[in-house]
Scaffold this motif. Structure first.
Motif, PDB file in Angstrom:
ATOM      1  N   HIS A  45       1.031  -1.679  -0.340  1.00  0.00           N
ATOM      2  CA  HIS A  45      -0.152   0.132   0.062  1.00  0.00           C
ATOM      3  C   HIS A  45       0.841   1.426  -0.071  1.00  0.00           C
ATOM      4  CE1 HIS A  45      -3.158   3.250   0.902  1.00  0.00           C
ATOM      5  NE2 HIS A  45      -4.105   1.948   0.878  1.00  0.00           N
ATOM      6  N   SER A  46       0.656   2.394  -1.103  1.00  0.00           N
ATOM      7  CA  SER A  46       1.704   3.485  -1.152  1.00  0.00           C
ATOM      8  C   SER A  46       1.434   4.336   0.600  1.00  0.00           C
ATOM      9  CB  SER A  46       0.490   4.156  -2.003  1.00  0.00           C
ATOM     10  OG  SER A  46      -0.136   4.923  -1.838  1.00  0.00           O
ATOM     11  N   ARG A  47       0.133   4.146   1.265  1.00  0.00           N
ATOM     12  CA  ARG A  47       0.708   4.977   2.420  1.00  0.00           C
ATOM     13  C   ARG A  47       0.910   4.298   3.320  1.00  0.00           C
ATOM     14  NH1 ARG A  47      -4.063   6.064   3.732  1.00  0.00           N
ATOM     15  NH2 ARG A  47      -5.529   5.267   1.788  1.00  0.00           N
ATOM     16  N   GLY A  48       1.379   3.012   3.443  1.00  0.00           N
ATOM     17  CA  GLY A  48       1.986   1.779   4.649  1.00  0.00           C
ATOM     18  C   GLY A  48       3.598   1.799   4.181  1.00  0.00           C
ATOM     19  N   LYS A  49       4.083   2.018   5.277  1.00  0.00           N
ATOM     20  CA  LYS A  49       5.767   1.907   5.184  1.00  0.00           C
ATOM     21  C   LYS A  49       5.840   1.291   6.439  1.00  0.00           C
ATOM     22  CE  LYS A  49       6.485   5.939   2.760  1.00  0.00           C
ATOM     23  NZ  LYS A  49       7.509   7.128   2.758  1.00  0.00           N
ATOM     24  N   VAL A  50       7.008   0.243   6.770  1.00  0.00           N
ATOM     25  CA  VAL A  50       7.283  -0.718   7.617  1.00  0.00           C
ATOM     26  C   VAL A  50       8.757  -0.359   7.870  1.00  0.00           C
ATOM     27  CG1 VAL A  50       7.870  -3.302   8.716  1.00  0.00           C
ATOM     28  CG2 VAL A  50       6.093  -2.446   6.517  1.00  0.00           C
ATOM     29  N   PHE A  51       9.393  -0.370   9.050  1.00  0.00           N
ATOM     30  CA  PHE A  51      10.964   0.017   9.908  1.00  0.00           C
ATOM     31  C   PHE A  51      11.347  -1.068  10.856  1.00  0.00           C
ATOM     32  CE2 PHE A  51       8.745   3.892   8.589  1.00  0.00           C
ATOM     33  CZ  PHE A  51       9.458   4.169   7.695  1.00  0.00           C
ATOM     34  N   ASP A  52      12.263  -1.484   9.988  1.00  0.00           N
ATOM     35  CA  ASP A  52      13.134  -2.833  11.114  1.00  0.00           C
ATOM     36  C   ASP A  52      14.290  -2.006  12.255  1.00  0.00           C
ATOM     37  OD1 ASP A  52      13.426  -4.564  12.593  1.00  0.00           O
ATOM     38  OD2 ASP A  52      14.540  -5.499  10.757  1.00  0.00           O
ATOM     39  N   LEU A  53      13.162  -1.600  13.383  1.00  0.00           N
ATOM     40  CA  LEU A  53      14.388  -0.663  14.193  1.00  0.00           C
ATOM     41  C   LEU A  53      14.440  -1.373  15.538  1.00  0.00           C
ATOM     42  CD1 LEU A  53      12.865   1.760  15.470  1.00  0.00           C
ATOM     43  CD2 LEU A  53      12.567   2.552  13.963  1.00  0.00           C
ATOM     44  N   ASP A  54      15.097  -1.662  16.843  1.00  0.00           N
ATOM     45  CA  ASP A  54      14.672  -1.246  17.951  1.00  0.00           C
ATOM     46  C   ASP A  54      14.138  -0.879  18.995  1.00  0.00           C
ATOM     47  OD1 ASP A  54      15.200  -2.515  20.345  1.00  0.00           O
ATOM     48  OD2 ASP A  54      17.473  -2.466  20.947  1.00  0.00           O
ATOM     49  N   VAL A  55      12.850  -0.719  19.245  1.00  0.00           N
ATOM     50  CA  VAL A  55      11.457   0.610  19.730  1.00  0.00           C
ATOM     51  C   VAL A  55      12.743   0.952  21.054  1.00  0.00           C
ATOM     52  CG1 VAL A  55      10.142  -0.999  18.954  1.00  0.00           C
ATOM     53  CG2 VAL A  55      10.548  -1.141  20.952  1.00  0.00           C
ATOM     54  N   GLN A  56      13.407   0.764  21.597  1.00  0.00           N
ATOM     55  CA  GLN A  56      14.109   0.919  22.687  1.00  0.00           C
ATOM     56  C   GLN A  56      14.733   2.189  22.465  1.00  0.00           C
ATOM     57  OE1 GLN A  56      14.404  -0.307  26.130  1.00  0.00           O
ATOM     58  NE2 GLN A  56      12.588  -1.534  25.037  1.00  0.00           N
ATOM     59  N   ASN A  57      15.603   2.384  20.942  1.00  0.00           N
ATOM     60  CA  ASN A  57      16.320   3.349  20.227  1.00  0.00           C
ATOM     61  C   ASN A  57      15.282   4.507  20.342  1.00  0.00           C
ATOM     62  OD1 ASN A  57      17.494   5.070  18.451  1.00  0.00           O
ATOM     63  ND2 ASN A  57      18.184   3.303  17.629  1.00  0.00           N
ATOM     64  N   LYS A  58      15.116   5.050  21.212  1.00  0.00           N
ATOM     65  CA  LYS A  58      13.945   6.253  21.456  1.00  0.00           C
ATOM     66  C   LYS A  58      14.536   7.288  20.372  1.00  0.00           C
ATOM     67  CE  LYS A  58      13.080   6.156  26.289  1.00  0.00           C
ATOM     68  NZ  LYS A  58      13.741   6.012  27.490  1.00  0.00           N
ATOM     69  N   PRO A  59      15.919   7.940  20.127  1.00  0.00           N
ATOM     70  CA  PRO A  59      15.727   8.893  18.989  1.00  0.00           C
ATOM     71  C   PRO A  59      15.396   8.404  18.087  1.00  0.00           C
ATOM     72  CG  PRO A  59      17.671   9.389  19.693  1.00  0.00           C
ATOM     73  CD  PRO A  59      17.277   7.831  20.671  1.00  0.00           C
ATOM     74  N   ALA A  60      15.252   7.061  17.407  1.00  0.00           N
ATOM     75  CA  ALA A  60      15.507   6.569  15.874  1.00  0.00           C
ATOM     76  C   ALA A  60      12.575   6.515  15.713  1.00  0.00           C
ATOM     77  CB  ALA A  60      15.442   5.539  15.654  1.00  0.00           C
ATOM     78  N   VAL A  61      12.597   5.766  17.102  1.00  0.00           N
ATOM     79  CA  VAL A  61      11.369   5.953  17.126  1.00  0.00           C
ATOM     80  C   VAL A  61      10.644   7.050  17.191  1.00  0.00           C
ATOM     81  CG1 VAL A  61       9.558   5.604  18.844  1.00  0.00           C
ATOM     82  CG2 VAL A  61      11.562   3.575  18.870  1.00  0.00           C
ATOM     83  N   SER A  62      11.189   8.102  17.921  1.00  0.00           N
ATOM     84  CA  SER A  62      11.022   9.624  17.785  1.00  0.00           C
ATOM     85  C   SER A  62      11.263  10.755  16.527  1.00  0.00           C
ATOM     86  CB  SER A  62      11.767  10.705  18.933  1.00  0.00           C
ATOM     87  OG  SER A  62      11.836  10.192  20.254  1.00  0.00           O
ATOM     88  N   THR A  63      11.934   9.837  15.592  1.00  0.00           N
ATOM     89  CA  THR A  63      11.734  10.364  14.336  1.00  0.00           C
ATOM     90  C   THR A  63      10.496  10.161  13.308  1.00  0.00           C
ATOM     91  OG1 THR A  63      14.381   9.913  14.498  1.00  0.00           O
ATOM     92  CG2 THR A  63      13.220   9.745  12.174  1.00  0.00           C
ATOM     93  N   LEU A  64      10.212   8.926  13.776  1.00  0.00           N
ATOM     94  CA  LEU A  64       9.144   7.861  12.850  1.00  0.00           C
ATOM     95  C   LEU A  64       8.426   9.142  13.289  1.00  0.00           C
ATOM     96  CD1 LEU A  64      10.440   4.465  12.839  1.00  0.00           C
ATOM     97  CD2 LEU A  64      10.097   6.180  11.115  1.00  0.00           C
TER      98      LEU A  64
END
Length: 64
Positions: A45-64
């Motif tokens: 789907h064009s409006r769905g994106k999947v990310f593989d990251l560690d949810v403990q990585n707060k800066p990366a989660v905040s970016t999303l």
């Protein structure tokens, strides 16, 4: 356009993912391990994106 971050795409996530992707004003970002399940839910789907990251990585989660 709103962006929703869904953490985890377990067995119960399919109805929610389909509902959110059916909305015209929502982009959906999914973080899930394994990412394969989330990719299957988004199904290209064009409006769905999947990310593989560690949810403990707060800066990366905040970016999303």
């Amino acid at each position: 356009m709103k962006t929703i971050l869904l953490l985890g795409a377990g067995l119960d996530a399919r109805p929610l993912v389909r509902y959110l992707l059916d909305q015209k004003d929502i982009n959906l970002n999914i973080v899930s391990t394994p990412a394969e399940r989330a990719h299957a839910l988004v199904a290209g789907h064009s409006r769905g994106k999947v990310f593989d990251l560690d949810v403990q990585n707060k800066p990366a989660v905040s970016t999303l």
